[in-house]
Scaffold this active site. Sequence first.
Site, mmCIF file in Angstrom:
data_model
loop_
_atom_site.group_PDB
_atom_site.id
_atom_site.type_symbol
_atom_site.label_atom_id
_atom_site.label_comp_id
_atom_site.label_asym_id
_atom_site.label_seq_id
_atom_site.Cartn_x
_atom_site.Cartn_y
_atom_site.Cartn_z
ATOM 1 N N ASP A 79 -122.800 -1.374 -19.460
ATOM 2 C CA ASP A 79 -123.823 -0.330 -19.642
ATOM 3 C C ASP A 79 -125.215 -0.855 -19.286
ATOM 4 O O ASP A 79 -126.160 -0.077 -19.184
ATOM 5 C CB ASP A 79 -123.819 0.192 -21.078
ATOM 6 C CG ASP A 79 -123.906 -0.922 -22.101
ATOM 7 O OD1 ASP A 79 -123.005 -1.775 -22.108
ATOM 8 O OD2 ASP A 79 -124.884 -0.963 -22.869
ATOM 9 N N ASN A 80 -125.333 -2.149 -19.097
ATOM 10 C CA ASN A 80 -126.619 -2.714 -18.699
ATOM 11 C C ASN A 80 -126.601 -3.154 -17.233
ATOM 12 O O ASN A 80 -127.465 -3.921 -16.806
ATOM 13 C CB ASN A 80 -126.973 -3.902 -19.596
ATOM 14 C CG ASN A 80 -127.221 -3.468 -21.041
ATOM 15 O OD1 ASN A 80 -127.624 -2.336 -21.284
ATOM 16 N ND2 ASN A 80 -126.972 -4.352 -21.990
ATOM 17 N N GLY B 158 -132.982 5.085 -33.869
ATOM 18 C CA GLY B 158 -133.622 5.541 -32.631
ATOM 19 C C GLY B 158 -135.006 4.966 -32.422
ATOM 20 O O GLY B 158 -135.720 5.365 -31.501
ATOM 21 N N ARG C 198 -125.657 3.762 -14.507
ATOM 22 C CA ARG C 198 -125.094 2.433 -14.754
ATOM 23 C C ARG C 198 -123.600 2.447 -14.495
ATOM 24 O O ARG C 198 -123.007 3.525 -14.427
ATOM 25 C CB ARG C 198 -125.285 2.011 -16.220
ATOM 26 C CG ARG C 198 -126.268 2.823 -16.932
ATOM 27 C CD ARG C 198 -126.133 2.960 -18.413
ATOM 28 N NE ARG C 198 -127.383 3.584 -18.881
ATOM 29 C CZ ARG C 198 -128.247 3.009 -19.707
ATOM 30 N NH1 ARG C 198 -127.962 1.862 -20.247
ATOM 31 N NH2 ARG C 198 -129.367 3.619 -20.022
HETATM 32 P P1 AMP Z 1 -128.521 -2.192 -26.094
HETATM 33 O O1 AMP Z 1 -128.118 -3.381 -26.882
HETATM 34 O O2 AMP Z 1 -130.008 -1.952 -26.072
HETATM 35 O O3 AMP Z 1 -127.918 -2.165 -24.731
HETATM 36 O O4 AMP Z 1 -127.963 -0.921 -26.878
HETATM 37 C C1 AMP Z 1 -126.591 -0.660 -27.056
HETATM 38 C C2 AMP Z 1 -126.409 0.704 -27.643
HETATM 39 O O5 AMP Z 1 -127.003 0.811 -28.939
HETATM 40 C C3 AMP Z 1 -127.038 1.834 -26.825
HETATM 41 O O6 AMP Z 1 -126.201 2.966 -26.934
HETATM 42 C C4 AMP Z 1 -128.342 2.053 -27.529
HETATM 43 O O7 AMP Z 1 -128.855 3.330 -27.287
HETATM 44 C C5 AMP Z 1 -127.951 1.847 -28.982
HETATM 45 N N1 AMP Z 1 -129.089 1.456 -29.838
HETATM 46 C C6 AMP Z 1 -129.752 0.283 -29.828
HETATM 47 N N2 AMP Z 1 -130.712 0.276 -30.771
HETATM 48 C C7 AMP Z 1 -130.667 1.468 -31.396
HETATM 49 C C8 AMP Z 1 -131.412 2.083 -32.469
HETATM 50 N N3 AMP Z 1 -132.404 1.444 -33.088
HETATM 51 N N4 AMP Z 1 -131.079 3.332 -32.826
HETATM 52 C C9 AMP Z 1 -130.081 3.989 -32.208
HETATM 53 N N5 AMP Z 1 -129.336 3.473 -31.223
HETATM 54 C C10 AMP Z 1 -129.618 2.228 -30.808
HETATM 55 MG MG MG Z 2 -128.631 -1.343 -23.031
#
Ligand code: AMP
Ligand code: MG
Length: 481
Positions: A246-247, A120, A177
């Site tokens: 999701d983006n 997180g 999204r």
């Molecule tokens: P993203 O690549 O930023 O679009 O993230 C994809 C998914 O991974 C989303 O559900 C994010 O909330 C989760 N996520 C990314 N980095 C972390 C992290 N450091 N801790 C927990 N969840 C993460």
């Molecule tokens: Mg994302």
Amino acid sequence: MPIFNFDNSYLQLSDKFYREVKPNPAPHPELLLLNKDLMKDLDLEVLDENELVKILSGNGIVEDSQPIAQAYAGHQFGHFTMLGDGRAILLGEHLTESNLRFDIQLKGAGQTPFSRRGDGKAAVKPMLREFLMSEAMHNLGVPTSRSLAVIITGEPVYRETVLDGAVLTRVMSSHIRVGTFEFARYFGGIEEVRELMNYTINRHFPELNDAQNPALALLEKVMDLQMDLIVNWLRIGFIHGVMNTDNTSIPGETFDYGPCAFMGIYNPETVFSSIDRDGRYAFGNQPNIIKWNLSRWAETLLSLIDPDEKKAIELATEKINSFDEIFTQKWWEMMFAKLGISNPKPGDDDLVNELLRLMELHQKDYTNTFTYLRMPEIFDENQFFLDEKFEAWIQKWKSRIKLENGGTNFAFELMKKQNPVLIPRNYYVEKALDEAEKSDFLFFHSFLDLLKTPYEFLPEMKEFLQTPDEFDSNYMTFCGT
Ligand code: AMP
Ligand code: MG
């Protein structure tokens, strides 16, 4: 006096859509960046900066804030999965004096029920990168999430090495999204989709409440916003890098700045993301991908489009099939405008195609090529395009824009609005981040300052127009964790 004017309309949705959470307090918060321009845009008045730092580091829950993590799913590189805010916490929706509503979200403020195995948290460098890139995009005139602050937490985060932890405050018109709809459809049911659709329409597109078929009207509206967004990306050479569903934002804003980058030398196949091995999210493939994402979205809306499934599929397919023609039209208009043409004539498409072909063949920089056409004098070597074919092309183009209403001067005015002189080139982004990571923000701030007026050439920009040979060909970006 409270700093934010929070409201929490998302909490009206049934509780499937979110989990209440608490940000993780930062042990030694320290303000690294504060976006004063954005503060003004949001009508935020800060009498006590310590109070702001407390709130934006997760150390103090503000009055009226009911922090939540939002649930969503998504197709990542084509594969469907449950996701959700794993390292983002929505503090609330801030209402400006003119009643505009913005999500205020902390990125990197600790675990949520959606964190899976993640911590997180976020490291300082990717958060600084998001700040820089999102502000650059905003100033380039592209709809985007914005960055209000970066705060260093004083806590280590463990990646391949031990890094400084940070929290970024992301501001967005909402975080709804395509993946939120996929969550509603596949982890809930049609009633959840209806609920989310009504919420989305009321929040972003209230005029669609009167539409004969609101679901279909919403599909058309968001398609239009997303087409405009991608055309903007193609106009400035932006590669998002991770266009998972999701983006893909329903209000049509650029967000998730993990692996994004700007293209230097023109090549539609350009990819910088380390994990995009097949070029799914390559520069020139972005229109195909947005169409694919919108198709996944349309599937979630089917029963709301028409109770008769066959009819619904027919109507949705018809809309999605209109993408190519509308997008192509928007793209041509944008490319003509980049060349100063506002009243296209037969043969103008050849002019565009030929320029792109020559750029690719001679490995010319996309942004600088358009700048050169208008202001060759700012480039050192007048050799920029000494190739005969390029010279012939330039002559053809010069005679063409003379025919525009208002002639060459008008054409140049139009070009100035379409073609940024300064973009955040990868080499300078990395230089700014490397130095900032070592607590030297001098370069970061001067770069950020110049990026405020990317269409206006300033002599100080000159050194930012070129990067060392080969830098981009070895450059790699990462999904920022
Ligand atoms: P993203 O690549 O930023 O679009 O993230 C994809 C998914 O991974 C989303 O559900 C994010 O909330 C989760 N996520 C990314 N980095 C972390 C992290 N450091 N801790 C927990 N969840 C993460
Ligand atoms: Mg994302």
